[in-house]
Design an enzyme around this catalytic site. Structure first.
Site, PDB file in Angstrom:
ATOM      1  N   ASP A   1      -0.342   4.965  30.828  1.00 66.68           N
ATOM      2  CA  ASP A   1      -1.326   3.925  30.543  1.00 66.68           C
ATOM      3  C   ASP A   1      -2.246   3.602  31.727  1.00 66.68           C
ATOM      4  OD1 ASP A   1       0.570   2.739  32.162  1.00 66.68           O
ATOM      5  OD2 ASP A   1       0.595   0.851  31.072  1.00 66.68           O
TER       6      ASP A   1
ATOM      7  N   TYR B   1      -3.394   5.206  41.996  1.00 67.29           N
ATOM      8  CA  TYR B   1      -2.198   5.724  42.662  1.00 67.29           C
ATOM      9  C   TYR B   1      -2.521   6.682  43.797  1.00 67.29           C
ATOM     10  CZ  TYR B   1       1.274   3.676  39.547  1.00 67.29           C
ATOM     11  OH  TYR B   1       2.086   2.794  38.877  1.00 67.29           O
TER      12      TYR B   1
ATOM     13  N   ARG C   1       8.607  -3.542  46.053  1.00 68.33           N
ATOM     14  CA  ARG C   1       7.966  -3.812  44.769  1.00 68.33           C
ATOM     15  C   ARG C   1       9.022  -4.104  43.705  1.00 68.33           C
ATOM     16  NH1 ARG C   1       4.337  -6.309  42.314  1.00 68.33           N
ATOM     17  NH2 ARG C   1       3.558  -5.364  40.395  1.00 68.33           N
TER      18      ARG C   1
END
Length: 441
Positions: free
Chosen positions: A172, A264, A284
């Site tokens: 996504d 990314y 994270r």
């Protein structure tokens, strides 16, 4: 349209509630008769499922059946589609994936670098088993896999199931980035038509058009370079880590203005900068545990206790809508365009045929029909070939139980490069993953 049956694998995911809202919003495009949740963690799944049951009762009364289970036969029998998002080892292992590289002075990230390799090796076995299980009970179901790291998992599934044309590997992230482009242009994201090339989490938009064929690319670039670039999808818009990630994408565009980058790529183009900002005490994973996971579980508790959502504002998210529209295009032969992962086979003419490339494709009832990209420039070719080699070595290492190939993979990876450092990280990851990885020789 005929109503279909859907199983959501990983029903205990904190993203599942958003998926349910997306299914409600998209029910005219992808009408369902039955929804089933499947997860191996019954306790984690139950809280999400009980809240989902209230949502569906209020907003999807025409749904004939909703259930949740840990039994494979119950979950996978008589299904038309399976949405698959699993996390082998859970968030506890994700935190170790991130902490160990950080302790060696490199990036600790869920899908990129050493953390992604560790997660990928854990995921392969379970994903292969899962596909076999689904196929035992529903031979023709469409399997939409968005389990991370999708590139490594997808390569393994291609190797294990070369003749299965009803597995689609999809991510996504391109649509989440396009949502920000659309908001910059004050347009609906579904009006945009992307031209894109690369690997999963490692690609670039070469053009963004509208459905009338107008090229919007330069307008987007100018707005980003001369202004700011922020995430606007509601799931990540207020997340400080994602805000900084999108701003780094602006820096990538300033430095390399030829194409619009996937966010990314920051981990591969600026690894030293990002590694300096990371702390093993605030990974994270830890932010997710204290943030989204806590928030979603509190929301579920509230819905369950009140047995209504009338006082709660829950919205569909772009992640869910994207998966649902992709599934509908496959099931109902809509032939709509989505950015998905397919075996290259000449699509990008100067890359290896066996690379699992991420490109736009028409999704049809016979599977994805990818658009040709042609040759890509040397800089991008070099980056992609190195990343593909890393991904391929990880999959080969899984099948061959090869320590040496994992060491080669980590040494190739742009987040590490230094061989002694790669060896130290690998040895630590082997120790923490002994219950999940194959025994290495």
């Amino acid at each position: 349209m005929q109503r279909k049956n859907l199983v959501i694998v990983g029903g205990g995911s904190t993203y599942t509630l958003g998926m349910i809202m997306s299914l409600i919003e998209e029910k005219e495009h992808f009408p369902l008769k039955k929804i089933t949740f499947y997860d191996i963690n019954a306790t984690r799944q139950e809280i999400i499922a009980k809240a989902a049951k209230v949502l569906l009762k209020e907003h999807y009364p025409e749904l004939e059946s909703f259930s949740y289970t840990t039994d494979k036969a119950t979950a996978f029998s008589d299904m038309d589609a399976a949405f698959v998002q699993i996390r082998t080892g859970g968030l506890a292992m994700r935190e170790l994936d991130e902490q160990i590289p950080i302790q060696h002075g490199v990036i600790g990230q869920e899908t990129c670098g050493a953390g992604g390799m560790a997660y990928g090796l854990r995921s392969i076995k379970d994903m292969i088993e899962l596909v076999h299980d689904i196929r035992q009970y529903s031979r023709d179901a469409w399997i939409l896999n968005y389990t991370n790291p999708a590139a490594i998992v997808g390569l393994a599934l291609k190797r294990e199931f070369p003749e299965d044309k009803r597995i689609l590997n999809i991510c996504d992230m391109p649509i989440a980035i396009m949502k920000s482009y659309a908001d910059l242009l004050e347009k609906d994201v579904w009006e945009l038509v992307p031209e894109y090339f690369g690997l999963n989490h490692f690609g670039w938009f070469s053009k963004i058009l509208d459905k009338q064929g107008h090229d919007l690319t330069d307008d987007i670039k100018n707005k980003i370079i001369n202004g700011d670039f922020l995430p606007t999808d509601k799931e990540i818009a207020h997340d400080e880590s994602w805000i900084q990630t999108f701003r780094k994408a602006r820096q990538m565009l300033v430095d390399f203005p030829e194409f619009l980058p996937n966010t990314y790529l920051q981990y591969y183009l600026y690894p030293d900068d990002l590694a300096k900002k990371e702390s093993p005490d605030n990974t994270r994973a830890r932010q997710v545990i204290n943030g989204r996971e806590k928030r979603v579980h509190e929301l579920c508790d509230h819905i369950i206790s009140q047995q209504t959502t009338h006082d709660i504002n829950i919205e569909a998210d772009i992640h869910g809508v994207y998966m649902i529209r992709a599934a509908a295009s496959l099931v109902f032969n809509w032939k709509e365009t989505f950015v998905v992962m397919v075996e290259n086979n000449g699509i990008i003419s100067n890359l290896p045929d066996d690379a699992l490339v991420e490109v736009p494709a028409l999704l049809t009832s016979h599977g994805p029909k990818a658009f040709s990209v042609g040759e890509i420039p040397t800089f991008y070719k070099g980056l992609i070939e190195s990343q593909h080699a890393y991904e391929k070595l990880v999959v080969e290492a899984y099948y061959e139980n090869s320590y040496n190939k994992l060491l080669q993979a980590l040494t190739l990876n742009r987040t590490i490069v230094h061989a002694p450092k790669a060896k130290g990280i690998l040895d630590d990851l082997i120790d923490t993953n002994k219950d999940y990885w194959p025994e290495l020789n």
